[in-house]
Scaffold this active site. Structure first.
Site, PDB file in Angstrom:
ATOM      1  CG  LEU A   7      40.421  41.071  53.197  1.00 54.76           C
ATOM      2  CD1 LEU A   7      39.154  41.182  54.053  1.00 54.76           C
ATOM      3  CD2 LEU A   7      40.700  42.413  52.509  1.00 54.76           C
ATOM      4  CB  SER A  12      38.965  38.689  39.640  1.00 54.71           C
ATOM      5  OG  SER A  12      39.376  39.935  39.099  1.00 54.71           O
ATOM      6  CB  SER A  13      42.875  38.821  36.777  1.00 57.51           C
ATOM      7  OG  SER A  13      42.773  40.231  36.927  1.00 57.51           O
ATOM      8  N   GLY A  14      45.675  38.561  37.759  1.00 59.44           N
ATOM      9  CA  GLY A  14      46.932  39.251  37.935  1.00 59.44           C
ATOM     10  C   GLY A  14      47.634  39.005  39.256  1.00 59.44           C
ATOM     11  CB  ILE A  15      49.722  41.309  41.319  1.00 54.86           C
ATOM     12  CG1 ILE A  15      50.734  41.678  40.237  1.00 54.86           C
ATOM     13  CG2 ILE A  15      50.414  41.250  42.683  1.00 54.86           C
ATOM     14  CD1 ILE A  15      51.348  43.060  40.411  1.00 54.86           C
ATOM     15  N   GLY A  16      46.955  40.028  42.245  1.00 57.72           N
ATOM     16  CA  GLY A  16      46.075  39.679  43.358  1.00 57.72           C
ATOM     17  C   GLY A  16      45.764  38.205  43.399  1.00 57.72           C
ATOM     18  CB  SER A 133      52.371  51.500  40.183  1.00 56.37           C
ATOM     19  OG  SER A 133      52.944  51.687  38.898  1.00 56.37           O
ATOM     20  CE1 TYR A 146      47.134  52.607  38.217  1.00 58.65           C
ATOM     21  CE2 TYR A 146      49.347  53.219  37.544  1.00 58.65           C
ATOM     22  CZ  TYR A 146      48.481  52.326  38.144  1.00 58.65           C
ATOM     23  OH  TYR A 146      48.971  51.153  38.668  1.00 58.65           O
TER      24      TYR A 146
END
Length: 272
Positions: A7, A12-16, A133, A146
């Site tokens: 899971l 929806s975008s990027g690394i994922g 990160s 962040y």
């Protein structure tokens, strides 16, 4: 043999997105989750008609959404906590509620998903992987909130790792540096942010230029995602993994800087 199930959050975008597609290509049954499934078009296009990838709604900040997403799963072999949100600001210019909101997504959201998944991961002897990160190791100017969230994730997972290992669950963190994705545009910094920053304006302007230059040579999402796949498939996954040479350089600087002077010399240069 039944395919293992992973899971992933924030796909929806990027690394994922890249990691979800790569895991499906590697033969995993992939549960790709996102807060707004109306944004699933890019993932569907990248995945094609793969029957081993399903898309589910999941808001990591909503316990009911997390429970509903995991409901009915008989087996779960891995979780990849990837969902997160960037934030640029500094303490004097923002509210404490702004900081709390950043922590909610980037820290408590990780805990919500991990806690819900751990019984299944214990049963399978699975893996709990969290994308952090280099900002979870090195504090960055105008990224206090962040970085605080990412530092918190790193500390939590480093502390959890031996406890989880005693139950057969491997815990890892994956640390990217600059990655070419929608992450930075999604930070939502206003066009007049520098003008509104008062005495911090010149430093913020220099910081944004520095970061802009870093992202001109950013790692691709697909390359960064390969580090996640390696952690999922390694016989003995390491606790800490960087996704690029740049990330290894930044993290290595911090881990050998016992008095903090080397890091401060570097980061001060980003706003000078």
């Amino acid at each position: 043999m039944t395919a293992k199930t992973v899971l992933l959050t924030g796909t929806s975008s990027g690394i994922g997105l890249a990691a979800a597609v790569a895991a499906a290509e590697a033969g995993w049954h992939v549960i790709a989750t996102m807060r707004d499934t109306g944004r699933a078009g890019a993932l569907r296009a990248a995945a094609g008609d793969r029957a081993n990838l399903e898309i589910r709604q999941l808001d990591v900040t909503d316990p009911a959404s997390v429970a509903a997403c995991l409901a009915g799963l008989d087996r779960l072999d891995a979780v990849v906590n990837n969902a997160g949100a960037g934030h640029v600001g500094t303490l004097e210019l923002e509210s404490i509620d702004d900081v709390r909101a950043v922590m909610e997504v980037n820290f408590f959201g990780v805990l919500q998903v991990s806690k819900a998944a751990l019984p299944l991961l214990r049963a399978s002897g699975g893996r709990l992987v969290t994308v952090t990160s280099v900002g979870g190791v090195v504090g960055q100017p105008f990224n206090e909130a962040y970085c605080a969230a990412k530092f918190a994730v790193e500390g939590f997972m480093e502390s959890l790792a031996p406890v989880a290992a005693s139950q057969g669950v491997a815990v890892s963190v994956v640390e990217p540096a600059a990655v070419a994705s929608e992450f930075v545009p999604n930070v939502g910094l206003a066009d007049d942010a520098v003008a509104e920053a008062g005495p911090y304006g010149p430093a913020l302007q220099t910081y944004l230029a520095t970061i802009g230059n870093a992202f001109t040579a950013a790692q691709s999402s697909r390359d960064a995602a390969q580090s996640i796949i390696e952690v999922l498939t390694a016989e003995r996954p390491p606790f800490r993994v960087q996704t690029s040479d740049r990330a290894r350089t930044v993290v290595g600087l911090k881990l050998t800087d016992t008095d903090g002077s080397a890091v401060q010399a570097v980061t001060a240069g980003w706003i000078a």
